[in-house]
Design a protein around this motif. Structure first.
Motif, mmCIF file in Angstrom:
data_model
loop_
_atom_site.group_PDB
_atom_site.id
_atom_site.type_symbol
_atom_site.label_atom_id
_atom_site.label_comp_id
_atom_site.label_asym_id
_atom_site.label_seq_id
_atom_site.Cartn_x
_atom_site.Cartn_y
_atom_site.Cartn_z
ATOM 1 N N SER A 688 46.533 42.498 39.318
ATOM 2 C CA SER A 688 47.773 41.818 39.711
ATOM 3 C C SER A 688 48.619 42.769 40.559
ATOM 4 C CB SER A 688 48.558 41.384 38.470
ATOM 5 O OG SER A 688 48.829 42.492 37.625
ATOM 6 N N PRO A 689 49.585 42.238 41.318
ATOM 7 C CA PRO A 689 50.405 43.088 42.193
ATOM 8 C C PRO A 689 51.222 44.114 41.407
ATOM 9 C CG PRO A 689 50.605 40.770 42.784
ATOM 10 C CD PRO A 689 49.874 40.811 41.483
ATOM 11 N N PRO A 712 46.416 38.396 35.297
ATOM 12 C CA PRO A 712 45.191 37.667 35.650
ATOM 13 C C PRO A 712 45.122 37.299 37.126
ATOM 14 C CG PRO A 712 46.756 36.195 34.607
ATOM 15 C CD PRO A 712 47.372 37.561 34.544
ATOM 16 N N ARG A 713 43.889 37.057 37.579
ATOM 17 C CA ARG A 713 43.630 36.523 38.907
ATOM 18 C C ARG A 713 42.335 35.713 38.848
ATOM 19 N NH1 ARG A 713 42.731 41.368 42.943
ATOM 20 N NH2 ARG A 713 42.283 39.664 44.385
ATOM 21 N N TRP A 722 41.730 43.163 35.425
ATOM 22 C CA TRP A 722 41.021 44.444 35.394
ATOM 23 C C TRP A 722 41.906 45.601 35.866
ATOM 24 C CZ3 TRP A 722 41.588 45.709 40.394
ATOM 25 C CH2 TRP A 722 41.456 44.732 41.374
ATOM 26 N N TRP A 723 41.483 46.775 35.477
ATOM 27 C CA TRP A 723 42.007 48.039 35.996
ATOM 28 C C TRP A 723 40.837 48.783 36.648
ATOM 29 C CZ3 TRP A 723 47.123 49.205 35.999
ATOM 30 C CH2 TRP A 723 47.953 48.571 35.068
ATOM 31 N N THR A 724 41.037 49.311 37.869
ATOM 32 C CA THR A 724 39.980 50.034 38.588
ATOM 33 C C THR A 724 40.449 51.449 38.896
ATOM 34 O OG1 THR A 724 39.104 48.030 39.607
ATOM 35 C CG2 THR A 724 38.575 50.099 40.680
ATOM 36 N N ILE A 725 39.548 52.409 38.681
ATOM 37 C CA ILE A 725 39.849 53.832 38.914
ATOM 38 C C ILE A 725 38.902 54.381 39.968
ATOM 39 C CG2 ILE A 725 40.069 56.116 37.870
ATOM 40 C CD1 ILE A 725 39.739 53.147 35.586
ATOM 41 N N ASN A 811 50.209 34.935 26.776
ATOM 42 C CA ASN A 811 49.631 35.456 28.028
ATOM 43 C C ASN A 811 48.240 36.017 27.717
ATOM 44 O OD1 ASN A 811 51.994 35.163 29.924
ATOM 45 N ND2 ASN A 811 52.940 36.481 28.352
ATOM 46 N N PRO A 812 47.270 35.152 27.512
ATOM 47 C CA PRO A 812 45.967 35.606 26.981
ATOM 48 C C PRO A 812 45.158 36.450 27.949
ATOM 49 C CG PRO A 812 45.876 33.284 27.577
ATOM 50 C CD PRO A 812 47.322 33.692 27.692
#
Length: 827
Positions: A688-689, A712-713, A722-725, A811-812
């Motif tokens: 998300s932004p 969510p998207r 998701w979180w991306t590293i 907010n599932p």
């Protein structure tokens, strides 16, 4: 005359602008580059990133230096100070003695003795790049006189600008031009399979000159040749007999009823030179004829509907009528099929006036066929044409002409041939296209096809297989490929690339599968000695060598081999590989093993039964206890850390300071910790932004945050978050543990995946969580190990992706974590 000359000049330039073998427009550009400077011009740019050719003249005492970058540099740019991705080619380095190629400042080629050096007079050179394949040649004509070639296994496909540079002396450049590659890269790929190989029997030498390359073996070989001919043309009043091939004539024109069921065509009204010109045009794509014979050649071309030749004759006759000075009636007029110049078409016969679609129709319909192909264990594969098989393959030509059974029989029976691979090769011979269905096992089929192409000498198919194998190369396929190609001398480049791939992923390739124990001694030895061998533990090298020695059928460590030694002998356990013990064990850097492992080895059956192990272990123990002199360390590679090595960053406890992200915050151990997102050592993105509660800095900070989530998207028609590293350019991590911390909410995750990627687009599951109830309190830490073969693969990008809803009904799809850390082997 001026207008005609201008027209011809335009055609000349059009031909070469479409990828012909000469530079575009001959321009007298000249510049001198001062020491340690670089010239960038707007026209020195590839039309397509990663693909192009630069041709130029240069004079210098040494170091003619060409740089290829994604963006143009400045006048004072120098490749030694460039941190961005680039290629550098240096002709005449080391006082005009060597050729160097550098990738991102690292020397990957340093060779002496190649025919590339600088001169105090202008010399012509060309350099082409095609998806990492760097080709260097001499002379005014690009794509000819290839001198050196190197393939980057991890190609930079973004280079586009060309810089003309120097080292410590002035370099003069002139006539520099950038050309598109288009089909010319195909002629360069033919050199990929070259190697030193003299294992040729006497029968092969007969056709060696013809089979030296595709350009020297083709339809021109069969022009007016009785070999494989099935048609006789009786020409002229003297009734001269000229051999030809029905399927070739039918594919290039309309010979109609003259070919159906007939083996002879009579042409009493035409002389032999006219027929010869027609056949030469069909079989080679060009011909020469006297001006006085143009009308007769046109008439014969119209009779058999060789339309392009008739049209060209008509045009030349019209021009001759307009201006007779254009031609000297005492000389021959050259006529070339236009497709050989600017219409690349298909790889197959693209220089000839042959309709490939019509030719393929004859394959499918069986018209004009003269041989049936049978594969052992299968019904008849197809009816074929001897000339087409012989056109591509010298072995097939020999089979049909050596006086053996196949020379007189209408059937050919082939044994030990892969059926699916042969069908693809058979279709390729008629279309020039390698077609494989998506449902096929591409890697296996490519190997079978490569073997078949090598067996029958179909060189262009061989080159295409080599190229596709390199494009599909992965850690999972290297062993299978190495087992097959080690016996093929012409696959040297693929073999070297696979060995490097294996060595750089040694942990994975020796753990994910046991197939590596079937590699031959030379191949496995090359991997063990490879300068890019990368391992997380020297004990893995010892384990792999012992598994190879015993031809293990399952994975285990050196301690299992030690147990087997208790009740047996080395001769029984190692068999024919016993002779390799001394060589291979010397590749293990025993001083890099832990002191405890060395002590166990000292008391082991391995030391008792194998003197080599005993000596190496004692040497290593002595080194760890009392050290070694500086000279001894420098001379003995076993005392040195491997050039490609990982830093071990292992998990100890939740929230510790041993992880990769914390390590990046210290600039990899150089100074006090700073948030690595702020210092741009790592990059984190959310689904998300960015917002007050979606802040990448929070995940790598040392401060607890009550609300932190990725929203969510929609992806692929379904919700996700998701979180991306990204651990950073030129960095990789073999991750074996990771930690997260729940924020202050009660939106506990239950179903998610932890994934890795090398490019940020294609993801590999490292751990899949289903109904995982580990996290059950706000602010709670939780950590999980990464196990399995994928845990041995290095990745640059990592991702935590929600695969189902959390326990929060409001907010599932909010992925609520406020801390993340990764552990493992980092480089």
């Amino acid at each position: 005359m001026n207008s005609e000359f201008t027209c011809r000049k335009r055609r000349f330039l059009f031909f070469f602008s479409q990828g012909g073998h000469i530079m575009e427009k001959k321009q007298k550009k000249f510049l001198t580059v001062a020491p340690f400077e670089c010239a960038w011009h707007d026209d020195l740019r590839f039309r397509e990133a990663g693909r192009g050719c630069v041709a130029f003249d240069a004079f210098a005492h040494n170091d003619v230096t060409i740089v290829f970058r994604e963006n143009a540099g400045s006048q004072h740019y120098h490749y030694k100070r460039d941190n961005s991705p680039h290629y550098t080619v240096i002709i005449g380095s080391h006082r005009n003695k060597r050729l160097n190629i550098e990738v991102n400042g690292k020397t990957v080629v340093d060779v002496v003795g190649v025919d590339l050096c600088c001169s105090s007079t202008f010399q012509s050179y060309w350099i082409s790049i095609y998806d990492g394949l760097i080709s260097i040649g001499k002379g005014r004509y690009p794509f000819q006189n290839l001198v050196f070639q190197w393939l980057d296994s991890n190609p930079n496909r973004s280079v586009q600008y060309v810089g003309l540079s120097s080292w410590d002396r002035h370099v003069g450049y002139r006539n520099f031009n950038v050309l598109p590659l288009m089909q010319n890269h195909i002629s360069l790929w033919k050199h990929v399979d070259c190697c030193e190989y003299d294992g040729m029997d006497d029968t092969d030498e007969e056709l060696q000159d013809d089979f030296g390359g595709y350009e020297n073996w083709g339809l021109q070989t069969f022009l007016e040749n009785w070999e494989l001919s099935d048609l006789i043309i009786i020409v002229g009043a003297d009734e001269r007999a000229v051999p030809a091939h029905k399927v070739i004539l039918a594919a290039s024109g309309n010979f109609g009823s003259n070919l159906s069921g007939e083996s002879c065509i009579h042409l009493p009204d035409f002389s032999y030179p006219i027929l010869h010109a027609l056949l030469e045009y069909i079989y080679t794509g060009h011909t020469c004829i006297q001006e006085s014979h143009l009308n007769s050649l046109k008439s014969l071309s119209l009779q058999f509907e060789v339309v392009m030749l008739a049209r060209q004759c008509e045009e030349m006759m019209e021009r001759f009528k307009l201006n007779k000075k254009l031609f000297d009636s005492g000389r021959s007029i050259e006529i070339s099929y236009p497709s050989s110049r600017w219409n690349c078409g298909t790889v197959f016969l693209n220089k000839l006036p042959i309709d490939v679609k019509r030719l393929n129709h004859f394959r499918l319909s069986g018209e004009y066929t003269d041989v049936d192909i049978h594969i052992e264990g299968h019904d008849k594969v197809a009816r074929s044409h001897r000339i087409i098989l012989g056109l591509w393959s010298v072995p097939f030509t020999k089979m049909f002409t050596n006086g053996m059974t196949e020379s007189v029989s209408s059937e050919v029976h082939l044994k030990d041939v892969y059926f699916e691979a042969f069908k693809i090769m058979f279709e390729f011979m008629y279309t020039g296209v390698v077609y494989m269905e998506d449902s096929m096992d591409i890697d296996t089929l490519l190997l079978q096809l490569l073997l078949l192409a090598d067996q029958f000498g179909v060189s262009l198919l061989h080159q295409e297989c080599c190229k596709r194998l390199l494009e599909h190369l992965s850690e999972d396929s290297v062993c299978q490929i190495l087992q097959v190609i080690s016996s093929i001398p012409s696959c040297k480049l693929i073999k070297e690339t696979c060995e490097r791939k294996f060595s750089m992923n040694f942990d994975y390739c020796t753990t994910a599968s046991i197939d590596f124990v079937m590699l031959d001694k030379a191949t496995f030895g090359s991997i063990l000695q490879h300068p890019d061998l990368t391992v997380t533990s020297e004990e893995r090298v010892l384990n792999a060598i012992l598994l190879w020695f015993v031809k293990a059928e399952e994975l285990f460590g050196w301690d299992r081999v030690d147990e087997i030694m208790l009740n047996s002998t080395p001769e029984l356990i190692l068999g024919d590989r016993l002779e390799s013990v001394e060589d291979f064990l010397s590749y293990v850097r025993f001083p890099l093993l832990s002191f405890s492992v060395l002590k166990k080895l000292e008391k082991s059956n391995l030391c008792r039964c194998l003197p080599t192990v005993n000596n190496l272990v004692k040497e290593a123990s002595s080194f760890l206890e009392i050290g070694a002199s500086g000279n001894e360390k420098d001379l003995n590679v076993r005392f040195q850390h491997r050039r490609s090595s990982f830093k071990e960053l292992q998990y100890i406890c939740n929230g510790d300071g041993n992880g990769v992200l914390y390590y990046a915050g210290t600039s990899y151990g150089e100074h006090q910790w700073v948030n690595p997102v702020l210092s741009k050592k790592v990059s984190i993105m959310a689904s998300s932004p960015l917002s007050r509660f979606t802040d990448p800095k929070v995940l790598v900070s040392r401060t607890y945050q009550g609300t932190s989530f990725a929203g969510p998207r929609m992806e692929g028609g379904r919700n996700t978050s998701w979180w991306t590293i990204d651990v950073g350019h030129s960095h990789q991590l073999i991750c074996n543990y990771y930690t997260v911390r729940q924020d202050g909410s009660r939106a506990f995750i239950r179903n998610w995946s932890f994934q890795g990627s090398t490019d940020g687009n294609n993801w590999t599951n490292l751990r899949v969580h289903e109904n995982d109830v580990t996290i059950c309190k706000p602010g709670q830490f939780a950590s999980w190990p990464i196990v399995g073969s994928n845990a041995l693969l290095p990745f640059r990008f990592f991702r935590l992706v929600l695969t189902d809803t959390t326990t929060d009904t409001t907010n599932p799809w909010n992925f609520c974590i406020c801390f993340l850390e990764l552990y493992g082997y980092f480089r």
